[in-house]
Design an enzyme around this catalytic site. Sequence first.
Site, PDB file in Angstrom:
ATOM      1  N   THR A  16       0.806  -1.223   0.000  1.00 13.51           N
ATOM      2  CA  THR A  16       0.000   0.000   0.000  1.00 13.51           C
ATOM      3  C   THR A  16       0.837   1.270   0.000  1.00 13.51           C
ATOM      4  OG1 THR A  16      -1.680  -1.171   1.247  1.00 13.51           O
ATOM      5  CG2 THR A  16      -1.792   1.209   1.326  1.00 13.51           C
ATOM      6  N   ASP A  60       1.957  -7.207  -3.806  1.00 16.66           N
ATOM      7  CA  ASP A  60       1.241  -7.203  -2.540  1.00 16.66           C
ATOM      8  C   ASP A  60       1.993  -8.218  -1.677  1.00 16.66           C
ATOM      9  OD1 ASP A  60      -1.977  -6.820  -1.470  1.00 16.66           O
ATOM     10  OD2 ASP A  60      -0.776  -8.410  -0.583  1.00 16.66           O
ATOM     11  N   SER A  61       2.203  -7.899  -0.424  1.00 20.67           N
ATOM     12  CA  SER A  61       3.076  -8.776   0.370  1.00 20.67           C
ATOM     13  C   SER A  61       2.465 -10.141   0.629  1.00 20.67           C
ATOM     14  CB  SER A  61       3.484  -8.107   1.678  1.00 20.67           C
ATOM     15  OG  SER A  61       2.449  -8.155   2.620  1.00 20.67           O
ATOM     16  N   CYS A 281      -0.969 -18.018  22.434  1.00 15.78           N
ATOM     17  CA  CYS A 281      -1.204 -16.711  23.063  1.00 15.78           C
ATOM     18  C   CYS A 281      -0.323 -15.657  22.409  1.00 15.78           C
ATOM     19  CB  CYS A 281      -0.851 -16.756  24.545  1.00 15.78           C
ATOM     20  SG  CYS A 281      -1.900 -17.861  25.468  1.00 15.78           S
TER      21      CYS A 281
HETATM   22  N1  ASP Z   1      -2.162  -6.165   1.291  1.00 13.32           N
HETATM   23  C1  ASP Z   1      -1.161  -5.157   1.494  1.00 13.32           C
HETATM   24  C2  ASP Z   1       0.198  -5.850   1.532  1.00 13.32           C
HETATM   25  O1  ASP Z   1       0.530  -6.461   2.497  1.00 13.32           O
HETATM   26  C3  ASP Z   1      -1.406  -4.385   2.735  1.00 13.32           C
HETATM   27  C4  ASP Z   1      -0.335  -3.363   3.016  1.00 13.32           C
HETATM   28  O2  ASP Z   1       0.373  -2.901   2.122  1.00 13.32           O
HETATM   29  O3  ASP Z   1      -0.173  -2.984   4.172  1.00 13.32           O
HETATM   30  O4  ASP Z   1       0.921  -5.772   0.586  1.00 13.32           O
END
Ligand code: ASP
Length: 345
Positions: A16, A60-61, A281
Amino acid sequence: MAKNGARILLIYTGGTIGMVRDYGSGSLRAFDFNNLLQQIPELHQIDCRIDTVAFANPIDSSNMDLPHWQQLARLIGEHYHSYDGFVVLHGSDTMSYTASALSFMLENLAKPVILTGSQLPIGDLRTDAKENLITSIQLAALTEESRPLVREVCLYFEHKLFRGNRTTKINTEHFEAFDSPNYPALAESGVHLNLHREALWRSPGRGQLKVHLELDNRVGVFRLFPGMHPDWLRYQLAAPGLKGLVLETFGAGNAPSASWLLDSLADAVKGGLHVVNVTQCRGGAVLMGQYETSSGLLDIPLIDGRDITTEAALAKLMYLLGSGVAPKSFKTIFEAPIRGEMSEN
Ligand code: ASP
Protein backbone atom coordinates in the site's frame (compact mmCIF):
# COMPACT_ATOMS: atom_id res chain seq x y z
CA MET A 1 23.92 10.36 17.94
CA ALA A 2 24.47 12.01 14.59
CA LYS A 3 22.79 12.17 11.22
CA ASN A 4 25.78 13.15 9.20
CA GLY A 5 25.22 12.61 5.53
CA ALA A 6 24.58 8.91 5.85
CA ARG A 7 23.86 6.95 2.68
CA ILE A 8 20.58 5.06 2.74
CA LEU A 9 19.30 2.55 0.23
CA LEU A 10 15.52 2.50 0.01
CA ILE A 11 14.18 -0.76 -1.41
CA TYR A 12 10.59 -0.86 -2.59
CA THR A 13 9.02 -4.31 -2.75
CA GLY A 14 5.37 -3.26 -3.08
CA GLY A 15 2.38 -2.83 -0.81
CA THR A 16 0.00 0.00 0.00
CA ILE A 17 2.74 2.48 0.84
CA GLY A 18 3.75 2.69 -2.79
CA MET A 19 0.32 3.74 -4.03
CA VAL A 20 -0.94 7.22 -4.77
CA ARG A 21 -4.55 8.12 -5.17
CA ASP A 22 -5.65 9.82 -8.32
CA TYR A 23 -8.02 12.37 -6.86
CA GLY A 24 -9.82 12.71 -10.16
CA SER A 25 -10.82 9.09 -10.49
CA GLY A 26 -10.30 7.97 -6.88
CA SER A 27 -8.28 4.97 -8.05
CA LEU A 28 -4.91 3.88 -6.69
CA ARG A 29 -1.86 3.67 -8.89
CA ALA A 30 1.73 2.66 -8.28
CA PHE A 31 4.10 5.32 -7.12
CA ASP A 32 7.16 6.12 -9.25
CA PHE A 33 10.06 5.58 -6.91
CA ASN A 34 12.54 7.16 -9.25
CA ASN A 35 10.86 10.47 -8.43
CA LEU A 36 10.65 9.84 -4.73
CA LEU A 37 12.43 13.01 -3.65
CA GLN A 38 10.25 15.14 -5.89
CA GLN A 39 7.09 13.57 -4.57
CA ILE A 40 8.01 13.73 -0.89
CA PRO A 41 9.90 17.01 -0.56
CA GLU A 42 10.17 16.50 3.22
CA LEU A 43 12.88 13.92 2.50
CA HIS A 44 15.19 16.77 1.43
CA GLN A 45 15.28 17.89 5.03
CA ILE A 46 16.91 14.67 6.20
CA ASP A 47 20.64 15.04 6.13
CA CYS A 48 21.41 11.92 4.16
CA ARG A 49 21.72 10.66 0.62
CA ILE A 50 18.86 8.41 -0.40
CA ASP A 51 19.08 6.06 -3.36
CA THR A 52 16.16 3.93 -4.39
CA VAL A 53 15.72 0.57 -6.00
CA ALA A 54 12.39 -1.13 -6.66
CA PHE A 55 11.36 -4.69 -7.43
CA ALA A 56 10.79 -4.94 -11.18
CA ASN A 57 7.26 -6.13 -10.40
CA PRO A 58 6.20 -4.75 -7.02
CA ILE A 59 3.94 -7.15 -5.15
CA ASP A 60 1.24 -7.20 -2.54
CA SER A 61 3.08 -8.78 0.37
CA SER A 62 0.63 -11.69 0.41
CA ASN A 63 2.62 -12.88 -2.59
CA MET A 64 5.94 -12.82 -0.73
CA ASP A 65 7.87 -16.01 -1.33
CA LEU A 66 11.34 -17.44 -0.87
CA PRO A 67 12.72 -15.92 -4.10
CA HIS A 68 11.69 -12.44 -2.89
CA TRP A 69 13.46 -12.94 0.44
CA GLN A 70 16.51 -14.17 -1.45
CA GLN A 71 16.35 -11.15 -3.75
CA LEU A 72 16.19 -8.80 -0.76
CA ALA A 73 19.02 -10.51 1.10
CA ARG A 74 21.13 -10.51 -2.08
CA LEU A 75 20.44 -6.80 -2.70
CA ILE A 76 21.48 -5.90 0.83
CA GLY A 77 24.57 -8.09 0.57
CA GLU A 78 25.63 -6.57 -2.76
CA HIS A 79 25.19 -2.98 -1.53
CA TYR A 80 26.28 -3.58 2.04
CA HIS A 81 29.53 -1.63 1.85
CA SER A 82 28.12 1.27 -0.19
CA TYR A 83 25.39 2.22 2.29
CA ASP A 84 25.07 2.97 5.98
CA GLY A 85 21.57 1.63 6.26
CA PHE A 86 18.69 0.01 4.39
CA VAL A 87 14.98 0.80 4.50
CA VAL A 88 12.69 -1.80 2.96
CA LEU A 89 9.20 -0.69 1.95
CA HIS A 90 6.93 -3.69 2.26
CA GLY A 91 3.22 -4.49 2.54
CA SER A 92 2.20 -4.91 6.15
CA ASP A 93 0.42 -8.27 5.75
CA THR A 94 3.56 -10.42 5.78
CA MET A 95 6.11 -7.88 6.97
CA SER A 96 6.84 -9.79 10.19
CA TYR A 97 7.58 -12.96 8.21
CA THR A 98 10.02 -11.14 5.93
CA ALA A 99 11.66 -9.35 8.87
CA SER A 100 12.11 -12.70 10.63
CA ALA A 101 13.51 -14.40 7.54
CA LEU A 102 15.97 -11.59 6.82
CA SER A 103 17.19 -11.58 10.41
CA PHE A 104 18.38 -15.17 9.97
CA MET A 105 19.61 -14.75 6.40
CA LEU A 106 21.87 -11.80 7.32
CA GLU A 107 24.44 -13.14 9.76
CA ASN A 108 26.78 -10.63 11.47
CA LEU A 109 24.65 -7.72 10.31
CA ALA A 110 26.17 -4.52 11.66
CA LYS A 111 23.93 -2.00 9.88
CA PRO A 112 20.24 -1.20 10.12
CA VAL A 113 17.74 -2.95 7.88
CA ILE A 114 14.39 -1.33 8.68
CA LEU A 115 11.16 -2.63 7.18
CA THR A 116 8.24 -0.27 7.04
CA GLY A 117 4.99 0.28 5.18
CA SER A 118 1.66 1.88 5.85
CA GLN A 119 -2.03 1.27 6.29
CA LEU A 120 -2.95 4.08 3.89
CA PRO A 121 -1.29 4.90 0.56
CA ILE A 122 1.38 7.58 0.56
CA GLY A 123 -0.82 9.88 -1.50
CA ASP A 124 -3.78 9.82 0.90
CA LEU A 125 -4.56 12.89 2.95
CA ARG A 126 -4.57 11.01 6.26
CA THR A 127 -1.70 8.73 5.33
CA ASP A 128 0.57 7.13 7.92
CA ALA A 129 3.12 6.45 5.17
CA LYS A 130 5.09 9.68 5.41
CA GLU A 131 5.84 9.45 9.12
CA ASN A 132 6.71 5.76 8.82
CA LEU A 133 9.02 6.39 5.88
CA ILE A 134 10.69 9.55 7.18
CA THR A 135 11.33 8.21 10.68
CA SER A 136 12.59 4.89 9.33
CA ILE A 137 15.13 6.76 7.24
CA GLN A 138 16.14 8.90 10.20
CA LEU A 139 16.58 5.82 12.40
CA ALA A 140 18.59 4.07 9.69
CA ALA A 141 20.87 7.10 9.47
CA LEU A 142 21.73 7.29 13.17
CA THR A 143 25.39 6.79 13.95
CA GLU A 144 27.59 6.76 17.01
CA GLU A 145 31.37 6.96 16.85
CA SER A 146 31.09 6.52 13.07
CA ARG A 147 29.16 3.25 13.41
CA PRO A 148 25.47 2.71 12.80
CA LEU A 149 23.56 2.74 16.05
CA VAL A 150 20.99 0.16 14.96
CA ARG A 151 22.60 -3.08 13.79
CA GLU A 152 19.74 -5.46 13.21
CA VAL A 153 16.64 -6.16 11.13
CA CYS A 154 13.83 -3.99 12.50
CA LEU A 155 10.27 -3.08 11.77
CA TYR A 156 9.10 0.52 12.17
CA PHE A 157 5.39 1.30 12.31
CA GLU A 158 3.30 3.97 13.98
CA HIS A 159 5.96 5.59 16.16
CA LYS A 160 7.68 2.39 17.26
CA LEU A 161 10.83 0.64 16.16
CA PHE A 162 10.76 -3.07 16.95
CA ARG A 163 13.15 -5.97 16.56
CA GLY A 164 11.70 -7.45 13.37
CA ASN A 165 11.75 -11.10 14.42
CA ARG A 166 9.75 -10.29 17.58
CA THR A 167 6.83 -8.70 15.75
CA THR A 168 3.44 -9.82 14.63
CA LYS A 169 0.68 -8.02 12.74
CA ILE A 170 -2.21 -7.46 15.13
CA ASN A 171 -4.64 -5.12 13.42
CA THR A 172 -5.97 -4.54 9.93
CA GLU A 173 -7.62 -1.24 10.79
CA HIS A 174 -5.53 0.66 13.30
CA PHE A 175 -2.41 2.56 12.32
CA GLU A 176 -0.81 0.67 15.19
CA ALA A 177 -0.79 -2.54 13.16
CA PHE A 178 2.13 -4.34 14.84
CA ASP A 179 3.12 -5.47 18.26
CA SER A 180 6.17 -7.06 19.82
CA PRO A 181 4.57 -8.76 22.80
CA ASN A 182 7.66 -10.38 24.25
CA TYR A 183 10.33 -7.76 23.62
CA PRO A 184 10.31 -4.02 24.28
CA ALA A 185 10.36 -1.42 21.51
CA LEU A 186 13.88 -0.44 20.43
CA ALA A 187 12.88 3.17 19.87
CA GLU A 188 9.83 5.39 20.12
CA SER A 189 9.11 8.50 18.17
CA GLY A 190 7.36 11.34 19.93
CA VAL A 191 8.54 14.91 20.21
CA HIS A 192 11.98 13.29 20.41
CA LEU A 193 13.31 10.08 18.96
CA ASN A 194 13.86 7.96 22.07
CA LEU A 195 16.20 5.06 21.65
CA HIS A 196 16.16 2.26 24.19
CA ARG A 197 19.80 1.39 23.83
CA GLU A 198 19.76 -1.45 26.32
CA ALA A 199 17.29 -3.27 24.04
CA LEU A 200 19.36 -2.97 20.84
CA TRP A 201 20.92 -6.12 19.42
CA ARG A 202 24.67 -6.34 19.65
CA SER A 203 26.10 -9.22 17.69
CA PRO A 204 28.48 -11.32 19.81
CA GLY A 205 31.03 -11.51 16.98
CA ARG A 206 32.52 -8.88 14.70
CA GLY A 207 32.70 -11.06 11.64
CA GLN A 208 31.90 -10.05 8.08
CA LEU A 209 28.31 -10.05 6.88
CA LYS A 210 27.33 -13.53 5.70
CA VAL A 211 24.29 -13.76 3.45
CA HIS A 212 22.50 -17.12 3.71
CA LEU A 213 20.30 -17.78 0.71
CA GLU A 214 19.50 -21.42 1.37
CA LEU A 215 16.10 -21.84 2.99
CA ASP A 216 14.18 -25.09 3.18
CA ASN A 217 10.44 -24.51 3.12
CA ARG A 218 9.35 -28.08 3.81
CA VAL A 219 7.83 -26.78 7.04
CA GLY A 220 4.34 -26.12 8.34
CA VAL A 221 2.22 -24.70 11.14
CA PHE A 222 -0.33 -26.73 13.03
CA ARG A 223 -2.73 -25.03 15.42
CA LEU A 224 -4.35 -27.17 18.11
CA PHE A 225 -8.02 -26.65 18.90
CA PRO A 226 -10.43 -28.40 21.23
CA GLY A 227 -12.54 -31.05 19.52
CA MET A 228 -10.00 -31.81 16.81
CA HIS A 229 -10.47 -35.02 14.84
CA PRO A 230 -7.38 -37.28 15.18
CA ASP A 231 -7.20 -37.72 11.41
CA TRP A 232 -6.56 -34.01 10.89
CA LEU A 233 -3.27 -34.17 12.79
CA ARG A 234 -2.29 -37.54 11.29
CA TYR A 235 -2.98 -36.22 7.80
CA GLN A 236 -0.80 -33.15 8.34
CA LEU A 237 2.05 -35.14 9.87
CA ALA A 238 2.00 -37.49 6.88
CA ALA A 239 2.63 -34.63 4.39
CA PRO A 240 5.34 -35.91 2.03
CA GLY A 241 8.77 -34.46 2.75
CA LEU A 242 7.72 -32.49 5.82
CA LYS A 243 10.83 -31.67 7.88
CA GLY A 244 9.76 -29.07 10.42
CA LEU A 245 6.54 -28.17 12.17
CA VAL A 246 5.53 -25.25 14.38
CA LEU A 247 2.94 -26.64 16.80
CA GLU A 248 0.77 -23.85 18.21
CA THR A 249 -0.31 -25.12 21.61
CA PHE A 250 -2.60 -23.74 24.31
CA GLY A 251 -1.45 -21.34 27.03
CA ALA A 252 2.04 -22.08 28.33
CA GLY A 253 2.59 -24.89 25.82
CA ASN A 254 -0.19 -27.30 26.73
CA ALA A 255 -2.00 -29.90 24.63
CA PRO A 256 -4.69 -32.56 25.08
CA SER A 257 -3.35 -35.60 26.93
CA ALA A 258 -5.08 -38.00 24.51
CA SER A 259 -2.78 -40.84 23.52
CA TRP A 260 -3.63 -40.52 19.80
CA LEU A 261 -2.15 -37.02 19.85
CA LEU A 262 0.96 -37.76 21.90
CA ASP A 263 1.62 -41.00 20.00
CA SER A 264 1.23 -39.32 16.59
CA LEU A 265 3.65 -36.56 17.57
CA ALA A 266 6.11 -38.98 19.16
CA ASP A 267 6.14 -41.18 16.03
CA ALA A 268 6.69 -38.14 13.81
CA VAL A 269 9.60 -36.90 15.96
CA LYS A 270 11.11 -40.39 16.01
CA GLY A 271 10.81 -40.38 12.23
CA GLY A 272 12.94 -37.19 12.04
CA LEU A 273 10.39 -34.38 12.09
CA HIS A 274 11.47 -31.30 14.07
CA VAL A 275 8.45 -30.08 16.05
CA VAL A 276 8.63 -26.72 17.82
CA ASN A 277 6.21 -25.95 20.64
CA VAL A 278 5.02 -22.31 20.51
CA THR A 279 2.07 -20.78 22.28
CA GLN A 280 -1.12 -19.61 20.60
CA CYS A 281 -1.20 -16.71 23.06
CA ARG A 282 -0.04 -13.38 21.78
CA GLY A 283 2.35 -12.83 24.71
CA GLY A 284 4.23 -15.00 27.17
CA ALA A 285 6.17 -18.20 26.77
CA VAL A 286 5.94 -21.97 26.60
CA LEU A 287 6.88 -23.68 29.84
CA MET A 288 6.74 -27.41 29.21
CA GLY A 289 6.27 -29.37 32.41
CA GLN A 290 4.45 -26.61 34.28
CA TYR A 291 1.15 -28.44 33.73
CA GLU A 292 0.54 -32.14 33.34
CA THR A 293 -0.88 -31.32 29.90
CA SER A 294 2.57 -30.36 28.66
CA SER A 295 4.67 -33.06 30.37
CA GLY A 296 3.90 -35.51 27.55
CA LEU A 297 5.23 -33.01 25.00
CA LEU A 298 8.37 -32.51 27.06
CA ASP A 299 8.97 -36.27 27.11
CA ILE A 300 8.62 -36.73 23.33
CA PRO A 301 10.68 -34.35 23.28
CA LEU A 302 9.40 -31.35 21.36
CA ILE A 303 11.66 -28.37 20.71
CA ASP A 304 11.00 -25.65 23.27
CA GLY A 305 10.06 -22.48 21.36
CA ARG A 306 9.75 -20.46 24.60
CA ASP A 307 8.56 -16.94 23.65
CA ILE A 308 9.32 -17.06 19.91
CA THR A 309 6.59 -15.91 17.49
CA THR A 310 5.18 -18.32 14.94
CA GLU A 311 6.62 -16.09 12.20
CA ALA A 312 10.13 -16.29 13.63
CA ALA A 313 9.82 -20.02 14.43
CA LEU A 314 8.93 -20.75 10.79
CA ALA A 315 11.81 -18.64 9.51
CA LYS A 316 14.26 -20.22 11.93
CA LEU A 317 13.16 -23.71 10.87
CA MET A 318 13.63 -22.80 7.20
CA TYR A 319 17.03 -21.28 7.92
CA LEU A 320 18.39 -24.12 10.07
CA LEU A 321 17.05 -26.78 7.70
CA GLY A 322 18.53 -24.87 4.76
CA SER A 323 21.88 -24.67 6.56
CA GLY A 324 22.01 -28.45 6.85
CA VAL A 325 22.18 -28.56 10.66
CA ALA A 326 22.71 -32.17 11.79
CA PRO A 327 19.48 -33.75 13.10
CA LYS A 328 21.02 -34.66 16.43
CA SER A 329 22.04 -31.08 17.26
CA PHE A 330 18.95 -29.46 15.71
CA LYS A 331 16.95 -29.20 18.95
CA THR A 332 19.84 -27.69 20.93
CA ILE A 333 20.64 -25.19 18.19
CA PHE A 334 17.01 -24.18 17.74
CA GLU A 335 16.59 -23.61 21.49
CA ALA A 336 19.44 -21.08 21.65
CA PRO A 337 18.67 -17.53 20.49
CA ILE A 338 20.83 -16.59 17.50
CA ARG A 339 19.41 -13.21 16.41
CA GLY A 340 17.60 -12.11 19.55
CA GLU A 341 14.46 -13.89 18.36
CA MET A 342 13.74 -15.51 21.71
CA SER A 343 14.58 -14.81 25.33
CA GLU A 344 17.47 -16.59 27.04
CA ASN A 345 16.44 -19.54 29.17
N1 ASP B 1 -2.16 -6.16 1.29
C1 ASP B 1 -1.16 -5.16 1.49
C2 ASP B 1 0.20 -5.85 1.53
O1 ASP B 1 0.53 -6.46 2.50
C3 ASP B 1 -1.41 -4.38 2.74
C4 ASP B 1 -0.33 -3.36 3.02
O2 ASP B 1 0.37 -2.90 2.12
O3 ASP B 1 -0.17 -2.98 4.17
O4 ASP B 1 0.92 -5.77 0.59
